[in-house]
Write an enzyme that holds these catalytic residues in place. Structure first.
Site, PDB file in Angstrom:
ATOM      1  N   SER A  14      -8.948   2.136 -14.843  1.00  0.00           N
ATOM      2  CA  SER A  14      -9.522   0.789 -14.818  1.00  0.00           C
ATOM      3  C   SER A  14      -8.575  -0.307 -14.569  1.00  0.00           C
ATOM      4  O   SER A  14      -9.084  -1.536 -15.144  1.00  0.00           O
ATOM      5  CB  SER A  14     -10.170   0.578 -16.418  1.00  0.00           C
ATOM      6  OG  SER A  14      -9.297   0.661 -17.303  1.00  0.00           O
ATOM      7  N   GLY A  15      -7.632  -0.027 -14.005  1.00  0.00           N
ATOM      8  CA  GLY A  15      -6.611  -1.103 -13.701  1.00  0.00           C
ATOM      9  C   GLY A  15      -7.212  -1.846 -12.164  1.00  0.00           C
ATOM     10  O   GLY A  15      -8.273  -1.696 -11.808  1.00  0.00           O
ATOM     11  N   ASN A  16      -6.251  -2.457 -11.376  1.00  0.00           N
ATOM     12  CA  ASN A  16      -6.653  -3.349 -10.259  1.00  0.00           C
ATOM     13  C   ASN A  16      -7.341  -2.263  -9.131  1.00  0.00           C
ATOM     14  O   ASN A  16      -8.307  -2.772  -8.466  1.00  0.00           O
ATOM     15  CB  ASN A  16      -5.394  -3.903  -9.727  1.00  0.00           C
ATOM     16  CG  ASN A  16      -4.916  -4.910 -10.402  1.00  0.00           C
ATOM     17  OD1 ASN A  16      -5.873  -5.786 -11.245  1.00  0.00           O
ATOM     18  ND2 ASN A  16      -3.744  -5.520 -10.270  1.00  0.00           N
ATOM     19  N   ILE A  17      -6.783  -1.035  -8.964  1.00  0.00           N
ATOM     20  CA  ILE A  17      -7.056  -0.509  -7.729  1.00  0.00           C
ATOM     21  C   ILE A  17      -8.426   0.293  -8.289  1.00  0.00           C
ATOM     22  O   ILE A  17      -9.352   0.209  -7.362  1.00  0.00           O
ATOM     23  CB  ILE A  17      -6.084   0.584  -7.434  1.00  0.00           C
ATOM     24  CG1 ILE A  17      -4.963   0.212  -6.932  1.00  0.00           C
ATOM     25  CG2 ILE A  17      -6.890   1.981  -6.612  1.00  0.00           C
ATOM     26  CD1 ILE A  17      -3.924   1.132  -6.531  1.00  0.00           C
ATOM     27  N   CYS A 132      -0.199   3.279   0.087  1.00  0.00           N
ATOM     28  CA  CYS A 132      -0.537   1.887   1.034  1.00  0.00           C
ATOM     29  C   CYS A 132       0.314   2.207   2.065  1.00  0.00           C
ATOM     30  O   CYS A 132      -0.329   1.690   3.489  1.00  0.00           O
ATOM     31  CB  CYS A 132      -0.603   0.896   0.093  1.00  0.00           C
ATOM     32  SG  CYS A 132       0.979   0.449  -0.372  1.00  0.00           S
ATOM     33  N   ALA A 164       2.101  -5.364  -6.801  1.00  0.00           N
ATOM     34  CA  ALA A 164       2.784  -4.129  -7.100  1.00  0.00           C
ATOM     35  C   ALA A 164       2.492  -3.993  -8.751  1.00  0.00           C
ATOM     36  O   ALA A 164       3.309  -4.670  -9.452  1.00  0.00           O
ATOM     37  CB  ALA A 164       4.059  -4.073  -6.941  1.00  0.00           C
ATOM     38  N   GLY A 167       1.749   0.867 -11.964  1.00  0.00           N
ATOM     39  CA  GLY A 167       1.729   2.309 -11.397  1.00  0.00           C
ATOM     40  C   GLY A 167       2.473   2.539 -10.030  1.00  0.00           C
ATOM     41  O   GLY A 167       3.004   3.343  -9.868  1.00  0.00           O
ATOM     42  N   ASN A 171       5.976   4.373  -9.696  1.00  0.00           N
ATOM     43  CA  ASN A 171       6.036   5.488  -8.461  1.00  0.00           C
ATOM     44  C   ASN A 171       6.803   5.502  -7.287  1.00  0.00           C
ATOM     45  O   ASN A 171       6.308   5.916  -6.226  1.00  0.00           O
ATOM     46  CB  ASN A 171       4.322   5.895  -8.006  1.00  0.00           C
ATOM     47  CG  ASN A 171       3.694   6.582  -9.448  1.00  0.00           C
ATOM     48  OD1 ASN A 171       4.335   7.393 -10.064  1.00  0.00           O
ATOM     49  ND2 ASN A 171       2.397   6.213  -9.358  1.00  0.00           N
TER      50      ASN A 171
END
Length: 317
Positions: A14-17, A132, A164, A167, A171
């Site tokens: 449920s983050g930005n992405i 990305c 950024a 996550g 990574n």
């Protein structure tokens, strides 16, 4: 298409992405319907937005997803968590028959870049969206490869530091390893290398990517074919990532075939090569994320394209 024929999807993360992906599904998708938003932080903005939109939610991670009343109706699950978390999520969900689209660098399933190789992996239970930087640059490497052999391809992805999140930062190693491997396996380069730069500039700059490819002594005619191939590929990607574009005309060192640079290639042999340089920009659609976060937008847009194709294929008579 009626809502009854749409494929229900869940988003883990449920983050930005994950939140941007949810909004894209709700605003732009013809074949998909949100079935659940999954997180681990009950106070996250993504879960709060999902609740306001009437999307079923859980803050109990993948186990909470499995326990939701509508779980059986969900056909596709997007994983927007982390490489480590995806390993556990895949182990739990694949035996239950769920199709997984992995937006982490876990690389459990085949690498998929929609403009290049989506058709080859429509039956795969778990596809990996690379990174990305991979989504932005691998199509260009593939476009060059279909004209002339690429002995070496190096990509540099520069993204706004603000875009950024935890996550991405956790990574970084997986980013370089996964992208480098996909440059070879999907892009067709004999050897690939990936570099990522977190640009701290204020105001934040949009994503910019550079592709350097060493191609063995093409003729002047092949130079133009390379430019045409890259241009066609950029148009294909822009079909699902509207903010994707060339920053400058494709540059090739040595306009004549007798002006190459001699390069020591990975096989240890020095051969005449030309360097192809491609400069790209990716501006986000600003559905949820700022327009400068093209690095996140290209991931959610590519993942959405994969899910759309899977869903459309399912409902075809």
């Amino acid at each position: 298409m009626t809502a009854e024929r749409r494929t229900k999807v869940a988003v883990i993360g449920s983050g930005n992405i994950g939140t941007d992906l949810m909004i894209k599904v709700m605003r732009t998708s013809e074949h998909l319907e949100m079935g659940a938003m999954v997180g681990i932080d009950p106070a996250s903005d993504g879960l709060a937005r999902a609740r306001r939109f009437g999307v079923p939610t859980t803050a109990e991670g993948v186990e909470g997803l499995v326990a939701l009343p509508g779980f059986d109706d969900i056909g596709i699950v997007f994983d927007a968590t982390s490489a480590k978390a995806h390993v556990a999520n895949a182990a739990r969900l694949q035996p239950l028959g769920k199709r997984l689209i992995d937006l982490t660098p876990a690389a459990l399933g085949p690498y998929v870049v929609p403009a290049v190789n989506l058709d080859a992996h429509l039956d795969s239970p778990n596809v990996n969206m690379v990174t990305c930087g991979g989504q932005a640059t691998i199509p260009v490497v593939a476009a060059i490869s279909r004209v002339a052999p690429v002995h070496y391809a190096e990509i540099v992805a520069s993204i706004a530091s603000r875009s950024a999140g935890p996550g991405t930062r956790a990574n970084i190693d997986e980013f370089t390893e996964t992208t480098s491997a996909a440059i070879e396996q999907v892009g067709g380069a004999r050897r690939g290398k990936a570099i990522i730069i977190l640009n701290p500039a204020e105001p934040p700059l949009i994503m910019r990517d550079t592709v350097f490819a060493l191609v063995e002594a093409p003729t002047a005619a092949l130079h133009e074919q390379i430019r045409e191939s890259v241009g066609a590929m950029v148009a294909d990607v822009a079909g699902y990532v509207p903010g994707y574009r060339l920053g400058h005309r494709v540059q090739i060192t040595g306009i004549a075939a007798d002006q190459p640079v001699h390069t020591l290639l990975p096989d240890g042999v020095s051969r005449p090569t030309h360097q192809v340089s491609v400069f790209l920009e990716v501006e986000g659609a600003a559905h949820y994320l700022p327009a400068y976060a093209g690095n996140l937008d290209i991931m959610t847009s590519a993942a959405l394209r994969v899910a759309e194709r899977l869903a459309a294929r399912k409902v075809q008579p």
